[in-house]
Structure formats: C-alpha cells, structure tokens
Design a protein around this motif. Structure first.
Motif, PDB file in Angstrom:
ATOM      1  N   ALA A 235       0.847  -1.198   0.000  1.00 14.91           N
ATOM      2  CA  ALA A 235       0.000   0.000   0.000  1.00 14.91           C
ATOM      3  C   ALA A 235       0.875   1.237   0.000  1.00 14.91           C
ATOM      4  N   GLY A 236       0.429   2.274  -0.649  1.00 16.62           N
ATOM      5  CA  GLY A 236       1.139   3.542  -0.641  1.00 16.62           C
ATOM      6  C   GLY A 236       2.362   3.534  -1.523  1.00 16.62           C
ATOM      7  N   TYR A 237       3.303   4.385  -1.158  1.00 16.54           N
ATOM      8  CA  TYR A 237       4.523   4.584  -1.937  1.00 16.54           C
ATOM      9  C   TYR A 237       5.707   4.698  -0.999  1.00 16.54           C
ATOM     10  N   ASN A 238       6.893   4.419  -1.520  1.00 17.66           N
ATOM     11  CA  ASN A 238       8.128   4.592  -0.770  1.00 17.66           C
ATOM     12  C   ASN A 238       8.938   5.702  -1.432  1.00 17.66           C
ATOM     13  N   LEU A 239       9.228   6.741  -0.676  1.00 13.22           N
ATOM     14  CA  LEU A 239      10.027   7.873  -1.134  1.00 13.22           C
ATOM     15  C   LEU A 239      11.473   7.609  -0.758  1.00 13.22           C
ATOM     16  N   HIS A 240      12.361   7.729  -1.735  1.00 12.48           N
ATOM     17  CA  HIS A 240      13.791   7.574  -1.476  1.00 12.48           C
ATOM     18  C   HIS A 240      14.447   8.931  -1.665  1.00 12.48           C
ATOM     19  N   ILE A 241      15.040   9.449  -0.601  1.00 17.22           N
ATOM     20  CA  ILE A 241      15.724  10.743  -0.615  1.00 17.22           C
ATOM     21  C   ILE A 241      17.212  10.447  -0.815  1.00 17.22           C
ATOM     22  N   LEU A 242      17.703  10.801  -1.989  1.00 12.52           N
ATOM     23  CA  LEU A 242      19.084  10.504  -2.363  1.00 12.52           C
ATOM     24  C   LEU A 242      19.938  11.753  -2.193  1.00 12.52           C
TER      25      LEU A 242
END
Length: 158
Positions: free
Chosen positions: A73-80
């Motif tokens: 469910a939802g989304y995963n944000l990756h902060i690079l």
C-alpha cells in the motif's frame, strides 16, 4: 434551584479560556510544538525562512528523489543525497556543514521533518500528487547551493 450544572458549565468555559491563555503565553500550540524553547516571536535562532546558501564546491550537498509504489500500500520515497548526513541528534542545534534533515511536502503541504533516506507515504490524495523534498540545516534553515535551493520533486498519479 439547583445551580450545580450551570456552575459546572461556567467553570469549564472559564477554565478552558484561562488554560488556553496560559498555554498561548508560554508558546504552546495545539500541535504540541513548544515555541517557548526557541523564542515565541520568531523561533529565536531557528529561521525556517532564511535560506542558507552554500558555495558550489566538490563537497556541496546534492539532492534527488524517487518514488516507488509499495507492493502492499502507498509509496516509498527515497531521498538521495550526496555530501549530506541526516543528523537527528543535532536537530534544532547550530548548523554543521553537511548535516541536517529533510522536509517532505505533499501537494505543497508539509508532511513532516525526516531524518533518513526512506519515507513511506500512504493516504495520499487521489489523482496527481506532487511529492517535494527540501534539505534543511540542523537549525532548520533551508539549504541552497549558490542560491539554488536543495529541493527536488516528483509527480505521481495516485
């Protein structure tokens, strides 16, 4: 005549009003954030609006983001980031070069402050959603390199 109930109502109203007045005078807001710890009027040394512009160099921080749909469910944000360390232990302290935290915004509304490269996003609005990330110093000032804000965004279709 029974005056118990009217006196109770009057007491609750006055008590609540006095409580809110005392809380406001001490910098307490309904979101639980205590502004008195760093100056009620302007957050003292924590300036959320003045940009901290760093010189362009090989050690200047950089930022990029990706958003991946989560299989459950939802989304995963990756902060690079490069040349930047998330430092929750130094939150709200003085600026240290290369340290700080990220602010995440959903459609322009701040979701929160984050101290790591991964954030799970759920309960996003339907339709087109803009996810924006800024890098901020320990003292909460937004970071920039040569006046260019360290800000990255991605638009997804939810």
């Amino acid at each position: 005549m029974n005056t118990g109930l009217p006196l109770l109502v009057i007491g609750l109203i006055l008590g609540g009003g006095i409580g809110f007045t005392i809380a406001a005078a001490n910098g307490i807001t309904l979101d639980g954030h205590d502004h008195s710890a760093h100056g009620v009027a302007g957050h003292g040394d924590m300036d959320h609006d003045t940009v901290l512009s760093l010189p362009a160099s090989a050690t200047a921080p950089s930022l990029a983001v990706t958003v991946i749909q989560d299989p459950m469910a939802g989304y995963n944000l990756h902060i690079l980031t490069e040349n930047f360390t998330f430092s929750p232990e130094n939150a709200s302290l003085s600026h240290v070069e290369g340290q700080g935290h990220a602010h995440v915004y959903i459609n322009g509304v701040k979701l929160g402050r984050f101290y790591g490269p991964w954030v799970h996003l759920d309960h996003l609005p339907e339709g087109e959603v803009t996810v924006e990330v800024t890098l901020n110093a320990n003292d909460h000032r937004p970071l920039a390199v040569e006046q260019a804000p360290l800000r990255a965004s991605v638009t997804i279709q939810n």
